[in-house]
Scaffold this motif. Structure first.
Motif, PDB file in Angstrom:
ATOM      1  N   VAL A 119       0.884  -1.171   0.000  1.00 15.51           N
ATOM      2  CA  VAL A 119       0.000   0.000   0.000  1.00 15.51           C
ATOM      3  C   VAL A 119       0.919   1.217   0.000  1.00 15.51           C
ATOM      4  CG1 VAL A 119      -1.744   1.309   1.276  1.00 15.51           C
ATOM      5  CG2 VAL A 119      -1.898  -1.195   1.150  1.00 15.51           C
ATOM      6  N   HIS A 120       0.848   1.982  -1.092  1.00 14.85           N
ATOM      7  CA  HIS A 120       1.711   3.158  -1.261  1.00 14.85           C
ATOM      8  C   HIS A 120       0.897   4.402  -0.906  1.00 14.85           C
ATOM      9  CE1 HIS A 120       4.022   0.313  -3.754  1.00 14.85           C
ATOM     10  NE2 HIS A 120       2.907   0.104  -4.430  1.00 14.85           N
ATOM     11  N   ILE A 121       1.401   5.199   0.018  1.00 14.59           N
ATOM     12  CA  ILE A 121       0.700   6.400   0.452  1.00 14.59           C
ATOM     13  C   ILE A 121       1.518   7.630   0.050  1.00 14.59           C
ATOM     14  CG2 ILE A 121      -0.400   7.562   2.403  1.00 14.59           C
ATOM     15  CD1 ILE A 121      -1.409   4.713   1.912  1.00 14.59           C
ATOM     16  N   ALA A 122       0.842   8.640  -0.446  1.00 16.20           N
ATOM     17  CA  ALA A 122       1.525   9.877  -0.837  1.00 16.20           C
ATOM     18  C   ALA A 122       2.420  10.364   0.302  1.00 16.20           C
ATOM     19  CB  ALA A 122       0.486  10.944  -1.184  1.00 16.20           C
ATOM     20  N   ASP A 123       3.665  10.676  -0.016  1.00 21.97           N
ATOM     21  CA  ASP A 123       4.625  11.110   1.009  1.00 21.97           C
ATOM     22  C   ASP A 123       4.467  12.611   1.248  1.00 21.97           C
ATOM     23  OD1 ASP A 123       6.623  11.413   2.807  1.00 21.97           O
ATOM     24  OD2 ASP A 123       8.268  10.933   1.445  1.00 21.97           O
ATOM     25  N   VAL A 124       3.376  12.969   1.903  1.00 20.81           N
ATOM     26  CA  VAL A 124       3.041  14.385   2.097  1.00 20.81           C
ATOM     27  C   VAL A 124       4.046  15.072   3.008  1.00 20.81           C
ATOM     28  CG1 VAL A 124       1.254  15.984   2.879  1.00 20.81           C
ATOM     29  CG2 VAL A 124       0.598  13.875   1.729  1.00 20.81           C
ATOM     30  N   THR A 125       4.576  14.357   4.020  1.00 18.12           N
ATOM     31  CA  THR A 125       5.491  15.014   4.960  1.00 18.12           C
ATOM     32  C   THR A 125       6.838  15.362   4.320  1.00 18.12           C
ATOM     33  OG1 THR A 125       6.118  12.838   5.851  1.00 18.12           O
ATOM     34  CG2 THR A 125       4.488  14.115   7.093  1.00 18.12           C
ATOM     35  N   HIS A 126       7.094  14.884   3.110  1.00 12.53           N
ATOM     36  CA  HIS A 126       8.273  15.361   2.384  1.00 12.53           C
ATOM     37  C   HIS A 126       8.110  16.841   2.051  1.00 12.53           C
ATOM     38  CE1 HIS A 126      11.775  15.135  -0.265  1.00 12.53           C
ATOM     39  NE2 HIS A 126      11.090  15.870  -1.112  1.00 12.53           N
ATOM     40  N   TYR A 127       6.862  17.262   1.865  1.00 18.14           N
ATOM     41  CA  TYR A 127       6.558  18.643   1.475  1.00 18.14           C
ATOM     42  C   TYR A 127       6.002  19.478   2.625  1.00 18.14           C
ATOM     43  CZ  TYR A 127       6.797  16.360  -3.098  1.00 18.14           C
ATOM     44  OH  TYR A 127       7.209  15.635  -4.183  1.00 18.14           O
ATOM     45  N   VAL A 128       5.314  18.821   3.565  1.00 18.84           N
ATOM     46  CA  VAL A 128       4.611  19.523   4.651  1.00 18.84           C
ATOM     47  C   VAL A 128       5.125  18.974   5.978  1.00 18.84           C
ATOM     48  CG1 VAL A 128       2.354  20.073   5.650  1.00 18.84           C
ATOM     49  CG2 VAL A 128       2.553  19.681   3.183  1.00 18.84           C
ATOM     50  N   HIS A 129       5.829  19.806   6.757  1.00 17.95           N
ATOM     51  CA  HIS A 129       6.437  19.300   7.986  1.00 17.95           C
ATOM     52  C   HIS A 129       6.406  20.386   9.060  1.00 17.95           C
ATOM     53  CE1 HIS A 129       9.666  21.628   6.203  1.00 17.95           C
ATOM     54  NE2 HIS A 129       9.571  20.867   5.133  1.00 17.95           N
ATOM     55  N   PRO A 130       6.619  20.002  10.333  1.00 17.64           N
ATOM     56  CA  PRO A 130       6.587  21.004  11.404  1.00 17.64           C
ATOM     57  C   PRO A 130       7.519  22.175  11.092  1.00 17.64           C
ATOM     58  CG  PRO A 130       6.721  18.809  12.338  1.00 17.64           C
ATOM     59  CD  PRO A 130       6.872  18.643  10.858  1.00 17.64           C
ATOM     60  N   GLY A 131       7.030  23.371  11.345  1.00 20.47           N
ATOM     61  CA  GLY A 131       7.818  24.563  11.025  1.00 20.47           C
ATOM     62  C   GLY A 131       7.395  25.205   9.724  1.00 20.47           C
ATOM     63  N   SER A 132       6.667  24.473   8.891  1.00 20.86           N
ATOM     64  CA  SER A 132       6.213  25.047   7.615  1.00 20.86           C
ATOM     65  C   SER A 132       4.855  25.721   7.795  1.00 20.86           C
ATOM     66  CB  SER A 132       6.127  23.969   6.529  1.00 20.86           C
ATOM     67  OG  SER A 132       5.095  23.044   6.834  1.00 20.86           O
ATOM     68  N   GLU A 133       4.555  26.667   6.905  1.00 19.00           N
ATOM     69  CA  GLU A 133       3.253  27.362   6.934  1.00 19.00           C
ATOM     70  C   GLU A 133       2.118  26.371   6.697  1.00 19.00           C
ATOM     71  OE1 GLU A 133       2.736  30.396   7.715  1.00 19.00           O
ATOM     72  OE2 GLU A 133       4.681  31.384   7.516  1.00 19.00           O
ATOM     73  N   MET A 134       2.353  25.413   5.785  1.00 23.14           N
ATOM     74  CA  MET A 134       1.293  24.448   5.445  1.00 23.14           C
ATOM     75  C   MET A 134       0.972  23.536   6.622  1.00 23.14           C
ATOM     76  SD  MET A 134       1.928  23.402   1.462  1.00 23.14           S
ATOM     77  CE  MET A 134       3.688  23.112   1.569  1.00 23.14           C
ATOM     78  N   GLU A 173     -10.457  -2.851   2.797  1.00 20.32           N
ATOM     79  CA  GLU A 173      -9.687  -3.881   3.504  1.00 20.32           C
ATOM     80  C   GLU A 173      -8.184  -3.654   3.385  1.00 20.32           C
ATOM     81  OE1 GLU A 173     -11.010  -5.830   5.615  1.00 20.32           O
ATOM     82  OE2 GLU A 173     -13.085  -5.393   5.035  1.00 20.32           O
ATOM     83  N   CYS A 174      -7.731  -3.205   2.219  1.00 25.63           N
ATOM     84  CA  CYS A 174      -6.289  -2.938   2.052  1.00 25.63           C
ATOM     85  C   CYS A 174      -5.848  -1.788   2.953  1.00 25.63           C
ATOM     86  CB  CYS A 174      -5.959  -2.614   0.599  1.00 25.63           C
ATOM     87  SG  CYS A 174      -6.062  -4.046  -0.500  1.00 25.63           S
ATOM     88  N   MET A 175      -6.687  -0.732   3.039  1.00 27.19           N
ATOM     89  CA  MET A 175      -6.325   0.410   3.880  1.00 27.19           C
ATOM     90  C   MET A 175      -6.383   0.043   5.365  1.00 27.19           C
ATOM     91  SD  MET A 175      -5.427   2.461   1.618  1.00 27.19           S
ATOM     92  CE  MET A 175      -5.397   1.570   0.056  1.00 27.19           C
ATOM     93  N   LEU A 176      -7.387  -0.728   5.773  1.00 23.87           N
ATOM     94  CA  LEU A 176      -7.462  -1.179   7.164  1.00 23.87           C
ATOM     95  C   LEU A 176      -6.226  -1.999   7.534  1.00 23.87           C
ATOM     96  CD1 LEU A 176     -11.209  -2.268   7.532  1.00 23.87           C
ATOM     97  CD2 LEU A 176     -10.079  -0.425   8.790  1.00 23.87           C
ATOM     98  N   LYS A 177      -5.830  -2.885   6.621  1.00 20.08           N
ATOM     99  CA  LYS A 177      -4.671  -3.747   6.893  1.00 20.08           C
ATOM    100  C   LYS A 177      -3.392  -2.908   7.006  1.00 20.08           C
ATOM    101  CE  LYS A 177      -3.631  -8.233   7.373  1.00 20.08           C
ATOM    102  NZ  LYS A 177      -4.178  -9.013   8.496  1.00 20.08           N
ATOM    103  N   ALA A 178      -3.258  -1.902   6.140  1.00 18.31           N
ATOM    104  CA  ALA A 178      -2.063  -1.047   6.182  1.00 18.31           C
ATOM    105  C   ALA A 178      -2.051  -0.195   7.454  1.00 18.31           C
ATOM    106  CB  ALA A 178      -2.020  -0.150   4.944  1.00 18.31           C
ATOM    107  N   ASN A 179      -3.187   0.388   7.796  1.00 22.95           N
ATOM    108  CA  ASN A 179      -3.263   1.188   9.028  1.00 22.95           C
ATOM    109  C   ASN A 179      -2.917   0.336  10.246  1.00 22.95           C
ATOM    110  OD1 ASN A 179      -4.017   3.674   7.923  1.00 22.95           O
ATOM    111  ND2 ASN A 179      -6.189   3.154   7.926  1.00 22.95           N
ATOM    112  N   LYS A 180      -3.454  -0.890  10.250  1.00 25.31           N
ATOM    113  CA  LYS A 180      -3.197  -1.813  11.359  1.00 25.31           C
ATOM    114  C   LYS A 180      -1.697  -2.155  11.428  1.00 25.31           C
ATOM    115  CE  LYS A 180      -5.323  -5.981  13.301  1.00 25.31           C
ATOM    116  NZ  LYS A 180      -6.205  -7.119  13.034  1.00 25.31           N
TER     117      LYS A 180
END
Length: 439
Positions: free
Chosen positions: A107-122, A247-254
């Protein structure tokens, strides 16, 4: 009309948008603004947030190329997304392989924290917003669409940065043989709607048929096992496409939250769902047994989630809604907490948290950061409370807006699924989406 054309005409895509006049469009806009003020929903992004987002969309290809040195290159792995027809961003994609004794599910999830991280306006703005708010045909995003719908979105035929959860799942028990979470570069082969996914499953000649058939084989087993284990399934008639994604997302979250808790022992933003009291369950089950054509075996009263599942399985659509309402009335609200104590009652998971939707939920964004940094934000408890409160406000605003749509003669379900356009007296479209222009 051919069978295919007739089937298409019955879908949301085939029916076309709901038409309204300019006066009704103004009423809807006024109602939205009233709700935004009441629940402190931020409809517009501050200029500094938008300008930071735009800056992060520049030089994307070079940046991804540089990132290949530090990430697993999964671009040759067959990968695809499956979302509603009106989805604006794609934050999860899947890949599947069958082995002799296991399935490998990525399960591939968009790597948002590469762009949005603590200290940033976003990041600061995402904390204020807490989540994306979905009103019928009107979305208030957690992150600026200029970023979320472009470089963060796992669109087809483009290299994208991802956070991959690779799970080796045993065929006999469906438990984890192994879990690996890592940063990756992926390349989605195709973007499917739920309807297209169903078509791929039906037609062996179409691309991705084998992959979808294989992942459905796994998802269906996971779904049946969850029910058997006592997970509450309030919507038993889900189609195959929704079953795959759920089911795929539940399994990945778990997988992620078990990894955080048991392997690393770190705090995270866990999803905790308390159980109703015995009296509350008793009240709900009595209400359900009084419905026409519904019976619950006396032996099932000790396992109320299974009793409800049994009742739902045999219910017609009208009774189904009444059963769902009876259960939801007694269900406590799930909360985000920095400790998983108590688990998730409805899912019957001892530990659970969110990871698969960082574009639209603050909890997932924060868990991505925790997984990568192996550290927690100092204000994690406050962030948990914030995410819980904002979700509650979003759900209340959505419910009130749907009520208003009904009061002015619109079907919220139709508006949600088909979108909306404003037309003049001659029936000519004067606004494509029935809404004011958005950035």
């Amino acid at each position: 009309m051919s069978d295919d054309a007739q089937a298409y005409a019955g879908t949301a895509e085939g029916q076309g948008p709901v038409e309204i006049d300019a006066e009704l469009a103004r009423h809807l806009q006024n109602k939205r603004e009233e709700l935004f003020e009441e629940f402190e929903i931020r409809d517009k992004f501050p200029p500094e947030v938008l300008s930071e987002a735009r800056a992060r969309t520049e030089g994307v290809h070079e940046e991804i190329e540089d990132e290949l040195e530090h990430r697993q290159d999964l671009r040759d792995l067959t990968t695809w997304t499956t979302d509603p027809v009106d989805a604006q961003d794609f934050d999860d994609a899947i890949s599947i392989r069958e082995n002799e004794e296991t399935y490998t599910l990525w399960v591939h999830i968009a790597d948002v924290t590469h762009y949005v991280h603590p200290g940033s306006e976003m990041w600061a703005e995402a904390v204020k917003r807490g989540n994306t708010v979905y009103l019928p045909a009107y979305t208030i995003h957690m992150l600026p669409p200029v970023l979320a719908e472009t470089v963060c979105s796992l669109v087809p035929n483009e290299d994208r940065l991802a956070h991959t959860v690779e799970m080796e799942i045993k065929k006999d028990t469906l438990s984890f043989e192994s879990i690996d979470i890592y940063k990756s570069v992926i390349h989605s082969d195709e973007r499917l709607t739920y309807t297209q996914c169903e078509n791929r499953l039906d037609d062996p000649e179409l691309p991705l048929h084998d992959e979808n058939a294989l992942v459905y084989e796994l998802a269906d087993q996971l779904h049946e096992q969850r029910k058997e284990d006592g997970s509450l399934v309030l919507n038993p008639s889900r189609d195959r496409a929704h079953t795959i994604i759920e089911e795929c997302m539940l399994k990945a979250n778990k997988a992620v939250t078990h990894e955080l808790m048991w392997s690393r022992g770190v705090e995270a933003m866990y999803r905790v769902h308390p159980q109703p009291t015995p009296d509350q369950w008793d009240k709900a089950l009595r209400e359900i047994t009084e419905l026409d054509g519904v019976s619950i075996k006396s032996t099932s009263w000790d396992e109320p989630r299974k009793a409800v599942n049994d009742a739902l399985e045999s219910a017609n659509s009208r009774t189904l809604n009444k059963i769902q309402r009876a259960v939801l009335k007694v269900m406590p609200r799930a909360k985000y907490m920095n400790d998983p104590f108590g688990g998730h009652y409805a899912l019957n998971f001892d530990i659970y948290g969110h990871f698969t939707s960082p574009i639209r939920r603050l909890s997932d964004l924060i868990n991505h950061w925790i997984v990568h940094e192996n550290d927690v934000p100092e204000d994690l408890v406050e962030l948990c409370d914030r995410a819980s409160d904002r979700q509650k406000d979003a759900e209340t605003a959505e419910r009130l807006y749907k009520q208003f749509l009904q009061e002015v003669g619109l079907d919220p379900y139709a508006v949600n699924n088909r979108g909306i356009v404003t037309v003049d007296d001659e029936g000519e479209v004067i606004d494509e989406n029935g809404l004011p222009p958005r950035e």
